[in-house]
Design a protein around this motif. Sequence first.
Motif, PDB file in Angstrom:
ATOM      1  N   TYR A   1      -3.788   2.040   3.236  1.00 46.22           N
ATOM      2  CA  TYR A   1      -4.609   1.324   2.263  1.00 46.22           C
ATOM      3  C   TYR A   1      -5.652   2.238   1.642  1.00 46.22           C
ATOM      4  CZ  TYR A   1      -2.241  -2.740   4.024  1.00 46.22           C
ATOM      5  OH  TYR A   1      -1.249  -3.638   4.349  1.00 46.22           O
TER       6      TYR A   1
ATOM      7  N   ALA B   1      -7.798  -6.994  -3.033  1.00 38.80           N
ATOM      8  CA  ALA B   1      -7.011  -7.029  -1.797  1.00 38.80           C
ATOM      9  C   ALA B   1      -6.965  -8.454  -1.274  1.00 38.80           C
ATOM     10  CB  ALA B   1      -7.608  -6.094  -0.736  1.00 38.80           C
TER      11      ALA B   1
ATOM     12  N   PRO C   1       0.827  -1.216   0.000  1.00 36.01           N
ATOM     13  CA  PRO C   1       0.000   0.000   0.000  1.00 36.01           C
ATOM     14  C   PRO C   1       0.859   1.263   0.000  1.00 36.01           C
ATOM     15  CG  PRO C   1       0.093  -0.904   2.207  1.00 36.01           C
ATOM     16  CD  PRO C   1       0.824  -1.874   1.327  1.00 36.01           C
TER      17      PRO C   1
ATOM     18  N   ALA D   1      -3.768   4.358  -0.820  1.00 31.17           N
ATOM     19  CA  ALA D   1      -3.441   3.569  -2.013  1.00 31.17           C
ATOM     20  C   ALA D   1      -4.678   3.364  -2.877  1.00 31.17           C
ATOM     21  CB  ALA D   1      -2.849   2.222  -1.600  1.00 31.17           C
TER      22      ALA D   1
ATOM     23  N   TYR E   1      -2.093  -4.427   7.380  1.00 29.21           N
ATOM     24  CA  TYR E   1      -3.379  -3.999   7.941  1.00 29.21           C
ATOM     25  C   TYR E   1      -3.840  -4.979   9.011  1.00 29.21           C
ATOM     26  CZ  TYR E   1      -8.468  -3.853   8.283  1.00 29.21           C
ATOM     27  OH  TYR E   1      -9.754  -3.835   8.751  1.00 29.21           O
TER      28      TYR E   1
ATOM     29  N   THR F   1      -2.375  -7.136   2.265  1.00 28.49           N
ATOM     30  CA  THR F   1      -3.030  -6.627   3.470  1.00 28.49           C
ATOM     31  C   THR F   1      -2.507  -7.198   4.788  1.00 28.49           C
ATOM     32  OG1 THR F   1      -4.805  -8.239   3.055  1.00 28.49           O
ATOM     33  CG2 THR F   1      -5.172  -5.972   2.323  1.00 28.49           C
TER      34      THR F   1
ATOM     35  N   LEU G   1      -3.896  -5.190  -3.273  1.00 34.17           N
ATOM     36  CA  LEU G   1      -3.184  -4.675  -2.114  1.00 34.17           C
ATOM     37  C   LEU G   1      -2.855  -5.804  -1.150  1.00 34.17           C
ATOM     38  CD1 LEU G   1      -5.182  -1.391  -1.348  1.00 34.17           C
ATOM     39  CD2 LEU G   1      -2.968  -1.605  -2.506  1.00 34.17           C
TER      40      LEU G   1
END
Length: 239
Positions: A173, A189, A135, A176, A158, A155, A153
């Motif tokens: 994120y 994602a 991201p 992005a 995150y 993740t 993305l």
Amino acid sequence: MTRLSVNINKIATLRNSRGGNVPNLVAAALACERFGAEGITVHPRPDERHIRYKDVFDLKAEIKTEFNIEGNCQEQKFVELVLANKPAQVTLVPDALGQLTSNHGWDTIKNKTYLQEMVKVFKDEGIRVSIFVDPVEDMVEAAAETGTDRIELYTEGYAAEFGFDKNQAIEPYFKAAVKAREVGLGLNAGHDLDLNNLAYFNQHIPDLMEVSIGHALISDALYLGLEETIKRYLAALKA
């Protein structure tokens, strides 16, 4: 609504641990579709420790929803596998040989020329292309210059931060995703999304088209059953 693609690698891992064909990978994929999954994802690796190359052909012949094949396009055998099966989507992931699981996105600036060449190889065959990226707005912007249709993305960051500070976890994120919109890229994602963090991610990421979820979903199915698990993930995407 964001589409759910179920990654069935872990089902193949279980099958391979014993030999034979139990659980049956194709039957499991068809069950995922029947229970509401809108795509099936596989990530074959050179050692075939979970998805075997033959599995890809078997799945392509049977599944009705979108088929997404993930992998490292630096491996010629992977490229040949994708071109032979022509899935709806190929996701390009920069895995090293023997890597346990995906742990970073492409440096789309450093590898832009190479990625332009590979994106063209697949798009010339009518295959939608997604590039796995961290991201980082600069990486998203450079991805657009490769000609890819989408980015995915990565993740894990995150998911790791979510339990401590949701706002901080989602911020890169969101940025992005906004950049992806600006440069005209579709947005996917995946990695470590689960029933705890998925709804929040989906609610705060604009224009999210697809999530690919495997490890957490298959693990949840051990307790909840596959049908109930898929229903809960779909509900999280509707929340």
